[in-house]
Design an enzyme around this catalytic site. Structure first.
Site, PDB file in Angstrom:
ATOM      1  CG  HIS A 229      15.515  15.733  51.395  1.00  0.00           C
ATOM      2  ND1 HIS A 229      14.440  16.517  51.060  1.00  0.00           N
ATOM      3  CD2 HIS A 229      16.605  16.540  51.275  1.00  0.00           C
ATOM      4  CE1 HIS A 229      14.861  17.727  50.761  1.00  0.00           C
ATOM      5  NE2 HIS A 229      16.163  17.785  50.873  1.00  0.00           N
ATOM      6  CG  HIS A 270       6.644  18.426  54.431  1.00  0.00           C
ATOM      7  ND1 HIS A 270       7.154  19.583  54.972  1.00  0.00           N
ATOM      8  CD2 HIS A 270       7.216  18.271  53.224  1.00  0.00           C
ATOM      9  CE1 HIS A 270       7.975  20.126  54.102  1.00  0.00           C
ATOM     10  NE2 HIS A 270       8.037  19.360  53.035  1.00  0.00           N
ATOM     11  CG  ASP A 328       9.009  13.296  47.311  1.00  0.00           C
ATOM     12  OD1 ASP A 328       9.324  13.737  48.426  1.00  0.00           O
ATOM     13  OD2 ASP A 328       9.545  13.661  46.251  1.00  0.00           O
TER      14      ASP A 328
END
Ligand code: SDX
Length: 388
Positions: A229, A270, A328
């Site tokens: 995460h 994802h 990210d």
């Protein structure tokens, strides 16, 4: 309802929840906050304005924004006794460990706004958290490098003030580069909220028990910490540094494809997006802009990242599984260019996501609600007697 299939309303209330805050279409790569596309907010808005939007569902008027910014500025200091918590930590404590502890401990200081059924108390908690997260985050960094804590400055913008508390010292004022400050603010905007992700769902579930908002946000920080995460941004930089050179990319890509190897390409994939993460596109453009501003377009890690992305977007393994770079993938390169250490990357994500967490927490308590109770599919032993 009753019939062939009966269902437990309690199950429905925990399995899926209603929210007006954020909309995601994973197949189309769409992310809207209060109906506004993230690309437009990243380009035209700023983090405190997005905070107002997430809390209220509407963009502020110029007057409302001015008042909101004024209120936030007047909550940026933490109680002076908070600094004593830090002395209990080793200097090499991970800053996320410090944030989980200190944010939860805020509930010990603000007894005057802990009535979760009072809309004004809920609003004051939101203001305090938005205002104090940068201060606590910067304190966790200063503690790790043995420098004195820097007090917030009300003459600076939100992102500028954070960079001042991170890099300023009593001996020398930090003059934030406007391009870097804008990039920092944009990173906050891109991480502000993302519907019912793991950490936001944790905050809502903790909130459903009636726990105080600071304890709930602390539980969100803990859930975000995992490398699957929010911890992914730190893991991306570690992966790029481990790859070290473009010649090693193929080996890491093969490892990521090997079901026997636990290694995953950090920053790819994802739970919801089966298309490009719209935040990643903005992050990539911001990354190019920052490195150009700093004259380090040839930053080796960026070259490895771009080559990795190109290979992954051509490789059938990733294409078939619709694995694209996520939010990210590029953020860590920008943060590194700004001078933020890898250990602080997930703290930055937690700082930015606090508005999402507290907006969902407030939304949950703004209407009649029930304690969350996820159900299970039991796969254990059938009923049996204890041996005679
Ligand atoms: C965030 O939920 C949110 O919105 C989160 C977030 C937010 O803003 O709150 O968007 C922030 O957490 C972004 C994700 C950051 N995490 C990472 O970058 C870590 C690397 N990514 C993977 O761990 C993974 O992609 C997840 C955890 C993000 C998603 O996990 P899933 O849903 O289990 O992955 P999947 O179902 O899409 O996987 C399908 C296949 C599987 O292979 P098969 O079993 O079909 O053979 O793709 C494989 C997975 O093994 N796979 C990967 C991979 N991600 C999935 N293979 C290699 N590298 C990867 N990164």
């Amino acid at each position: 309802g009753k019939g062939l299939f009966t269902y437990d309303p309690g199950f429905v209330s925990t399995a899926a929840c209603e929210s007006k805050i954020t909309y995601i279409d994973g197949d189309q790569g769409i992310l809207l906050h209060g109906g506004y596309p993230i690309e437009q907010l990243a380009d035209k808005s700023d983090y405190l304005e997005v905070c107002y939007l997430l809390l209220n569902g509407e963009l502020p008027t110029a007057e409302q924004k001015k008042e909101f910014v004024h209120i936030i500025k007047n909550h940026t200091m933490v109680h002076e006794q908070m600094s004593h918590f830090f002395n209990g930590f080793r200097r090499d404590a991970h800053p996320m460990a410090i944030m989980v502890a200190c944010v939860g401990a805020l509930s010990a200081f603000y007894h005057d706004s802990l009535d979760i059924n009072d809309a004004h108390h809920r609003e004051v908690c939101a203001f305090r958290l938005i205002a104090k997260m940068p201060t606590l985050a910067a304190m966790s960094y200063k503690y790790s490098i043995g420098q004195p804590f820097m007090y917030p400055r009300n003459d600076l913008g939100y992102a500028e003030n954070f960079l001042h508390m991170m890099f300023g010292t009593p001996c020398e004022e930090y003059k934030p580069n406007p391009v870097l400050a804008k990039a920092m603010d944009r990173i906050f905007v891109l991480h502000a909220d993302h519907e019912q992700n793991a950490s936001t769902s944790t905050v809502r579930l903790a909130g459903s028990s009636g726990a105080n908002p600071f304890a709930c946000i602390s539980s969100g920080i803990a859930a975000l910490w995992g490398p699957a995460h929010g911890g992914a941004n730190e893991a991306v930089l570690t992966m790029l540094e481990e790859i070290g050179d473009e010649s090693n990319i193929a080996e890491f890509v093969e490892r990521a494809k090997d079901p026997e190897d636990p290694f995953r390409l950090m920053g790819f994939g994802h739970r919801v997006y089966r298309n490009f993460d719209p935040r990643a596109k903005v992050m990539k453009a911001t990354c190019d802009q920052v490195l150009k501003e700093l004259g380090i377009e040839n930053e080796p890690l960026l070259k490895i990242a771009k080559r990795l992305e190109q290979i992954a977007l051509e490789d059938p393994y990733f294409v078939e599984r619709k694995l694209y770079p996520n939010v990210d993938f590029y953020s860590g390169i920008i943060l590194k260019a700004i001078g933020i250490p890898t250990s602080m990357f997930t703290v930055i994500f937690a700082l930015a996501r606090t508005i999402g967490w507290i907006s969902h927490w407030s939304e949950f308590h703004s209407s009649p609600n029930r304690i969350g109770r996820p159900r299970q599919l039991y796969t254990g032993s059938k009923k049996r007697d204890y041996p005679a």
